[in-house]
Enzyme design. Structure first.
Site, short mmCIF file in Angstrom:
data_model
loop_
_atom_site.label_atom_id
_atom_site.label_comp_id
_atom_site.label_asym_id
_atom_site.label_seq_id
_atom_site.Cartn_x
_atom_site.Cartn_y
_atom_site.Cartn_z
N LYS A 1 0.82 -1.21 0.00
CA LYS A 1 0.00 0.00 0.00
C LYS A 1 0.85 1.25 0.00
O LYS A 1 0.48 2.25 -0.59
CB LYS A 1 -0.96 0.01 1.19
N LYS B 1 -4.20 -11.69 -7.36
CA LYS B 1 -5.55 -11.96 -6.84
C LYS B 1 -6.55 -10.99 -7.45
O LYS B 1 -6.16 -9.89 -7.89
CB LYS B 1 -5.57 -11.90 -5.31
N LYS C 1 -10.43 -5.08 -6.68
CA LYS C 1 -11.09 -3.94 -7.34
C LYS C 1 -10.13 -2.78 -7.53
O LYS C 1 -10.46 -1.81 -8.21
CB LYS C 1 -12.32 -3.51 -6.54
P1 TYM Z 1 -10.30 -6.67 3.02
O1 TYM Z 1 -11.38 -5.69 3.25
O2 TYM Z 1 -9.20 -6.32 2.09
O3 TYM Z 1 -10.91 -8.05 2.48
C1 TYM Z 1 -12.03 -8.67 3.12
C2 TYM Z 1 -11.89 -10.19 3.08
O4 TYM Z 1 -11.90 -10.67 1.74
C3 TYM Z 1 -10.78 -11.53 1.52
N1 TYM Z 1 -10.38 -11.39 0.08
C4 TYM Z 1 -10.29 -12.43 -0.80
N2 TYM Z 1 -10.46 -13.75 -0.64
C5 TYM Z 1 -10.29 -14.53 -1.75
N3 TYM Z 1 -9.96 -14.08 -3.00
C6 TYM Z 1 -9.76 -12.75 -3.19
N4 TYM Z 1 -9.44 -12.31 -4.41
C7 TYM Z 1 -9.93 -11.85 -2.06
N5 TYM Z 1 -9.82 -10.50 -1.89
C8 TYM Z 1 -10.11 -10.24 -0.57
C9 TYM Z 1 -9.73 -11.03 2.51
O5 TYM Z 1 -8.79 -12.01 2.85
C10 TYM Z 1 -10.58 -10.67 3.72
O6 TYM Z 1 -10.85 -11.81 4.53
N6 TYM Z 1 -7.68 -5.91 7.20
C11 TYM Z 1 -8.83 -6.58 6.65
C12 TYM Z 1 -10.13 -6.12 7.28
C13 TYM Z 1 -10.14 -6.26 8.77
C14 TYM Z 1 -10.21 -7.48 9.49
C15 TYM Z 1 -10.19 -7.10 10.86
C16 TYM Z 1 -10.30 -8.83 9.11
C17 TYM Z 1 -10.07 -5.24 9.65
N7 TYM Z 1 -10.10 -5.75 10.92
C18 TYM Z 1 -10.23 -8.07 11.86
C19 TYM Z 1 -10.36 -9.78 10.14
C20 TYM Z 1 -10.32 -9.39 11.48
C21 TYM Z 1 -8.89 -6.27 5.15
O7 TYM Z 1 -8.35 -5.32 4.70
O8 TYM Z 1 -9.69 -7.12 4.43
#
Ligand code: TYM
Length: 344
Positions: free
Chosen positions: A128, A210, A213
């Site tokens: 990032k 992966k 968006k």
């Molecule tokens: P975030 O918002 O980027 O993504 C949300 C969830 O989607 C999963 N994911 C995917 N899984 C499979 N294939 C893909 N192409 C794909 N893209 C995204 C991510 O692994 C995630 O589970 N930091 C976290 C949000 C967060 C969080 C937390 C998660 C904040 N606090 C506490 C768990 C516990 C995040 O940015 O996910």
């Protein structure tokens, strides 16, 4: 009798506590098919077996500059989309992270138990900060302390996430163990819950990445709210290979990705898919994948459109969820402040 014996006896008599789950998703724009198949669908499935606490991670989202109006809109849309997908506020606690102040309070305390070196090693921070070189802010750097706070606040046993979040979870465990080591048992040390068959959805034009968006080319991802015709068109332009044979094998990343998506949407195994498309071309296969995805997403889209028109109802659901979350969070934050010696 020792304390442990007393506790053990107590545990035998009490009904077994369901394991607690915490997870969150950032409201950073539209959700993709990757978010759905990799995360959202699991959230829905886990609600009967576990005691689930879910949130929109809007505090995390501001580590990248956001337009305030858009952020609010995205947060509400994500909330509605998750409910349309089957997250049930009757079964689970579901709210917006910013509604429970204890997330930020605990994040501050945990930040003092997180080392500079640990944060510097986080791959998401490196990615990032490369993508947003003009805004490498302190929040982007300490993002994992906030994520640890989200999880530890609710004493979560398990955290369902995709592979990409595993490193943050390892750090959460280290922080919890470090704190417990100094002050005595305060936090449950959480385990990652990465479902074995959870799809890892790849970019449709470059399957080495992966599906995300944040990619420049909109044809590389499927949005959960894409029109059926758009979904079909995007699958038709997905990259494949020149072998013209639907089979799961090394070096066939494009086809492997489509097979993974098709399998996740239909429940069919790779062998069944290979049988179904033996002797057929990639065109037929791509159409079938598109149709399978439309069949999964269309009912969600219909429910989503209904929900999004009733903002008052959505606000009320989130407020109720936040009140329940607050009660759980209060117990932890009070314990932490007391242990650390902070006047409340
Ligand atoms: P975030 O918002 O980027 O993504 C949300 C969830 O989607 C999963 N994911 C995917 N899984 C499979 N294939 C893909 N192409 C794909 N893209 C995204 C991510 O692994 C995630 O589970 N930091 C976290 C949000 C967060 C969080 C937390 C998660 C904040 N606090 C506490 C768990 C516990 C995040 O940015 O996910």
């Amino acid at each position: 009798m020792t304390n442990t014996e007393v506790n053990n006896q107590g545990a035998q008599e009490a009904p077994a506590r369901k394991k607690r789950i915490f997870s969150a998703i950032q409201p950073s724009g539209q959700m993709t098919l990757g978010n759905y198949l990799g995360a959202i669908r699991n959230w829905v499935e886990m609600q009967d077996e576990f005691d689930c606490v879910y949130a929109t991670a809007n505090l995390h989202a501001i580590t990248v500059r956001q337009d305030p109006k858009k952020l609010k809109e995205n947060t509400l849309n994500l909330f509605a989309l998750l409910i349309a997908s089957g997250v049930d506020p009757e079964k689970s606690i579901f709210f917006h992270q910013s509604q429970v102040a204890a997330h930020a309070e605990l994040a501050w305390v945990l930040g003092t138990f997180t080392q500079f070196g640990e944060l510097s090693r986080m791959t998401q921070f490196k990615d990032k900060s490369a993508r947003h070189a003009d805004n490498i802010n302190a929040g982007l750097f300490t993002y994992p302390s906030l994520m640890a706070a989200d999880i530890l606040l609710y004493q979560a046993d398990l955290v369902p996430v995709g592979e990409d979040q595993k490193q943050h979870l390892e750090l959460t465990r280290d922080i919890a163990e470090r704190f417990n080591g100094i002050y005595g048992k305060t936090f449950v040390v959480p385990e990652p819950y990465i479902k074995k068959n959870a799809a890892r959805v790849r970019n449709l034009l470059d399957p080495s990445k992966k599906m995300s968006k944040s990619d420049q080319n909109t044809k590389s991802y499927i949005l959960m709210v894409d029109e059926p015709a758009t979904i079909m068109k995007k699958f038709r332009s997905a990259v494949t290979d020149s072998e013209a044979c639907v089979r799961y094998a090394e070096g066939k990343d494009g086809i492997n990705n489509l097979m993974e998506i098709y399998s996740a949407c239909t429940g069919k195994s790779y062998e069944q898919i290979e049988d179904e498309f033996r002797g057929k071309g990639y065109g037929d296969f791509k159409n079938a994948v598109g149709e399978a995805v439309v069949a999964v997403l269309e009912p969600i889209q219909i429910r989503y459109k209904e929900l999004i028109s009733d903002k008052k109802y959505l606000d009320e659901l989130a407020r109720n969820g936040a009140a329940s979350a607050e009660r759980l969070a209060k117990r932890t934050i009070e314990k932490v402040y007391k242990k650390v010696g902070l006047v409340r």
